[in-house]
Each structure stands twice: as structure tokens, then as C-alpha cells.
Enzyme design. Structure first.
Site, PDB file in Angstrom:
ATOM      1  N   LYS A   1       9.946  33.545   2.774  1.00 47.58           N
ATOM      2  CA  LYS A   1      10.530  33.812   4.096  1.00 47.58           C
ATOM      3  C   LYS A   1      10.494  32.509   4.883  1.00 47.58           C
ATOM      4  CE  LYS A   1      10.045  36.463   8.315  1.00 47.58           C
ATOM      5  NZ  LYS A   1       9.472  37.628   8.991  1.00 47.58           N
TER       6      LYS A   1
ATOM      7  N   ARG B   1       7.330  29.758  14.646  1.00 51.25           N
ATOM      8  CA  ARG B   1       6.640  30.364  13.508  1.00 51.25           C
ATOM      9  C   ARG B   1       6.474  29.389  12.330  1.00 51.25           C
ATOM     10  NH1 ARG B   1       6.724  35.135  15.863  1.00 51.25           N
ATOM     11  NH2 ARG B   1       8.536  36.518  15.977  1.00 51.25           N
TER      12      ARG B   1
ATOM     13  N   LYS C   1      14.467  35.409   2.047  1.00 50.27           N
ATOM     14  CA  LYS C   1      15.010  35.713   3.367  1.00 50.27           C
ATOM     15  C   LYS C   1      15.086  34.458   4.198  1.00 50.27           C
ATOM     16  CE  LYS C   1      13.604  38.121   7.487  1.00 50.27           C
ATOM     17  NZ  LYS C   1      12.499  38.600   8.242  1.00 50.27           N
TER      18      LYS C   1
HETATM   19  C1  PBG Z   1       8.950  40.343  11.429  1.00 48.39           C
HETATM   20  C2  PBG Z   1      10.328  40.229  10.910  1.00 48.39           C
HETATM   21  C3  PBG Z   1      11.387  39.444  11.386  1.00 48.39           C
HETATM   22  C4  PBG Z   1      12.504  39.798  10.629  1.00 48.39           C
HETATM   23  C5  PBG Z   1      12.084  40.746   9.710  1.00 48.39           C
HETATM   24  N1  PBG Z   1      10.729  40.974   9.882  1.00 48.39           N
HETATM   25  C6  PBG Z   1      11.442  38.490  12.505  1.00 48.39           C
HETATM   26  C7  PBG Z   1      10.760  37.193  12.450  1.00 48.39           C
HETATM   27  O1  PBG Z   1      10.140  36.819  11.464  1.00 48.39           O
HETATM   28  O2  PBG Z   1      10.819  36.532  13.475  1.00 48.39           O
HETATM   29  C8  PBG Z   1      13.886  39.255  10.824  1.00 48.39           C
HETATM   30  C9  PBG Z   1      14.984  40.166  10.424  1.00 48.39           C
HETATM   31  C10 PBG Z   1      16.323  39.793  10.933  1.00 48.39           C
HETATM   32  O3  PBG Z   1      16.552  38.725  11.534  1.00 48.39           O
HETATM   33  O4  PBG Z   1      17.229  40.609  10.723  1.00 48.39           O
HETATM   34  N2  PBG Z   1       8.165  39.215  11.272  1.00 48.39           N
END
Ligand code: PBG
Length: 327
Positions: free
Chosen positions: A194, A216, A247
Site C-alpha cells: 500500500k 502517512r 493499492k
Molecule cells: C484506511 C484506508 C484508506 C483507503 C483504504 N483504507 C485511506 C488511507 O490510507 O488514507 C483508501 C481507499 C480509497 O482511496 O479509495 N487506511
């Protein structure tokens, strides 16, 4: 012209083109993300995500019903609590918003496959994905609250949990607590690779989860890195993940390909909020054919090697598959 090899021969009719397709997809591969907001009788449109809504637990079944009508029977739940605090304690409240949503869905549709996103950012008042120590997220303290949260989702009836926080060791910690409580058959889908991406912008508006300070990058991956994604996936495999995830999707097709070539676990890709919002906005502006771009972008993610796709377009894609425009 003497040409014995003519690739166009197999492109000459729709029947032939369909017969020789290399990538086959079906609605069974699709997961629809769903936002559950605390309150009653609420179906609120999400301004940053045209065509998406937040549902209170008592009305979430309407969204599930619409998915099932087109053959999508898997949802990924996100909770938006009314009260946030420093450690995100609503996340593991047995009567929290996601837990209520799970119970409502399972009561009406026991065969709906319910996956929950496990993360603290929607529940903390500072918007970071874990417990803070000064201005950084304390990894090991966060593992405790993530584990409690995952367990409470499963106790409420979730079929699968999907940790998205990017703390080190979270798959092992969640696996351990689930096993200790007799849930050894509940799978974990790990958001393994991620990235710290700007494509999450519309989601953070939808979930009210933007970090109050900083960003983050201290826990999500640097988009410059490819080999690190393989390392993250390898760790999640060792820790007991059942499904790996990359992702975002479209800007990370190279990572999807490489992870799918390297590991034998099922691979999921998440077409995130910014990817969806860009296609919707360009379509609304008349710049692209929204329907065809939606199909082509989803297809490219499957072609790259994903077997499962989480997308806000799940319903529309299932319909496109039904019409044979995709599949
Ligand atoms: C929670 C999370 C996020 C997304 C999925 N789980 C946001 C982030 O990491 O800031 C993003 C999903 C999307 O943009 O559709 N941490």
C-alpha cells in the site's frame, strides 16, 4: 502481398475476438467498498465521490441489495464513527458503527460476503492510522488496537478482515488473536503493498480521515519503490496472509504484475477513490467515454495479474460483464 502471418485474421469478427480473449473476468471477482456512518435513516451522497453514498447501519442493506441485483455479493466495509479520540476506541466497540453494519447485513443477507477494512485512521481524532507517540505512530502499541478491532469485526460476523494500516507485524498479530479466539478459519486479506498515494484524496473526504498533521509516509510505502513491495508481500505471506493486495491499482500495474508472478497467493488490487473520481470527472466533462474507460482500466488491472478487484465501479462493471463489453 505474401503474408503468411496475419494477426488481423483473429480480429475479424466479434465471435472470434471473444473466443481468443486472454483475460476473462466475472462479477465474482468484484468487491464493492461501502461507507457506514453513525446515525439513523441516513443515505448521504459523498461529494468527493460522485455516485457513492454513506449509509447508516439501518439502511446499509439498500446498498447491498443494489449490488446483489447485478451479481456483486462482496462488500468491503469502512466505518465513520460519531466520536473520535486519540486511540480510536470506537474501532473495537462491539456496538460500533461497522459492527452494527455487519450485523444488519448478515441478518438480512447471510450469504453476502462481508470484508472489513481494519485501520485506525477513521477512528482517531488526529487521523493517523495508529496510536501516536509524539508525532510518529507507535507500531507495536498500534498492533494491540488493530488486533482488538479485527477480533470485534469477526465477532460481529465479518467473513474476512483486511488490515490497511501498514504497521509492521500486523498480519501476524491479527492471525494470532483470531486463532486464540477460535476463528482460525477466517481469512486475512492484507493490504501488503500500500503506497503513500495522493490518489486516496477523495476517500479521506468521504471518511473524514485526513491526517490532522503530517502525512502517512512514515508507514505507507514510497511510490518510488518496486522491490520493497515484494519484500512487504513476502513478510505478509510469512505472517499468514491469505490474500495479498496492491493499492492503488492503475499507477501500480507493474507492481501487480510482479507480485502476481512472484507469489502463489490470490492477488487483489484496489482501484482507489482518486482513480474512480478522475474517470467520473473526465466523463462528466465530456473528455472521455466514461463507460469505455471504466471497462478498459478495470481490464488492464486484471490483465496485469490481479484476480480480485475492489472498486467503486463494481456494480457498473458487473453490468458491463453481463453485456459482454468486458469479460
Ligand atoms: C484506511 C484506508 C484508506 C483507503 C483504504 N483504507 C485511506 C488511507 O490510507 O488514507 C483508501 C481507499 C480509497 O482511496 O479509495 N487506511
Amino acid at each position: 502481398m505474401e503474408l503468411s502471418i496475419r494477426p488481423r485474421r483473429l480480429r475479424s469478427s466479434d465471435t472470434l475476438r471473444r473466443m481468443v480473449r486472454e483475460t476473462r473476468v466475472s462479477p465474482e471477482s468484484l468487491i464493492y467498498p461501502l461507507f457506514i456512518v453513525e446515525g439513523e435513516n441516513l443515505v448521504e451522497p459523498i461529494p468527493s465521490l460522485d455516485g457513492q453514498w454513506r449509509y447508516s447501519p439501518d439502511r446499509v442493506c439498500e446498498a447491498v441489495e443494489a449490488c446483489r441485483a447485478v451479481g456483486v455479493n462482496k462488500v468491503l466495509l469502512f466505518g465513520i464513527p460519531a466520536h473520535k479520540d486519540a486511540c480510536g476506541s470506537e474501532a473495537w466497540n462491539p456496538d460500533g458503527v461497522v459492527q452494527q453494519g455487519i450485523r444488519a447485513i448478515k441478518a438480512k443477507y447471510p450469504d453476502c460476503y462481508v470484508i472489513t477494512d481494519v485501520c485506525m485512521c477513521e477512528y482517531t481524532d488526529h487521523g493517523h492510522c495508529g496510536i501516536l507517540c509524539g508525532h510518529t505512530v507507535d507500531n507495536d502499541k498500534t498492533l494491540e488496537v488493530l488486533s482488538k478491532t479485527a477480533l470485534s469485526h469477526v465477532q460481529a460476523g465479518a467473513d474476512m478482515v483486511a488490515p490497511s494500516d501498514m504497521m509492521d507485524g500486523r498480519v501476524a498479530a491479527i492471525r494470532r488473536i483470531l486463532d486464540e479466539n477460535g476463528y482460525e478459519t477466517v481469512p486475512i486479506m492484507a493490504y501488503s503493498a500500500k503506497y503513500a498515494s495522493a490518489f486516496y484524496g477523495p476517500f479521506r473526504d468521504a471518511a473524514g480521515s485526513a491526517p490532522a498533521f503530517g502525512d502517512r509516509r512514515g508507514y505507507q510505502m514510497d511510490p518510488h519503490n518496486r522491490r520493497e513491495a515484494i519484500r512487504e508481500c513476502a513478510l505478509d505471506v510469512e505472517e499468514g496472509a491469505d490474500i495479498l493486495m496492491v493499492k492503488p491499482a492503475l499507477s501500480y500495474l507493474d507492481i501487480i504484475r510482479e507480485v502476481s508472478d512472484t507469489f502463489d497467493l490470490p492477488l487483489c488490487a484496489y482501484q482507489v477513490s482518486g482513480e474512480y473520481a478522475m474517470i467520473k470527472a473526465a466523463g462528466a466533462a465530456g473528455l472521455i467515454d466514461e463507460y469505455r474507460v471504466m471497462c478498459e482500466s478495470a481490464l488492464s488491472i486484471f490483465r496485469a495479474g490481479a484476480g480480485i478487484l475492489i472498486t467503486y465501479f463494481a456494480k457498473e462493471l458487473a453490468e458491463a460483464m453481463g453485456k459482454g463489453d468486458l469479460g
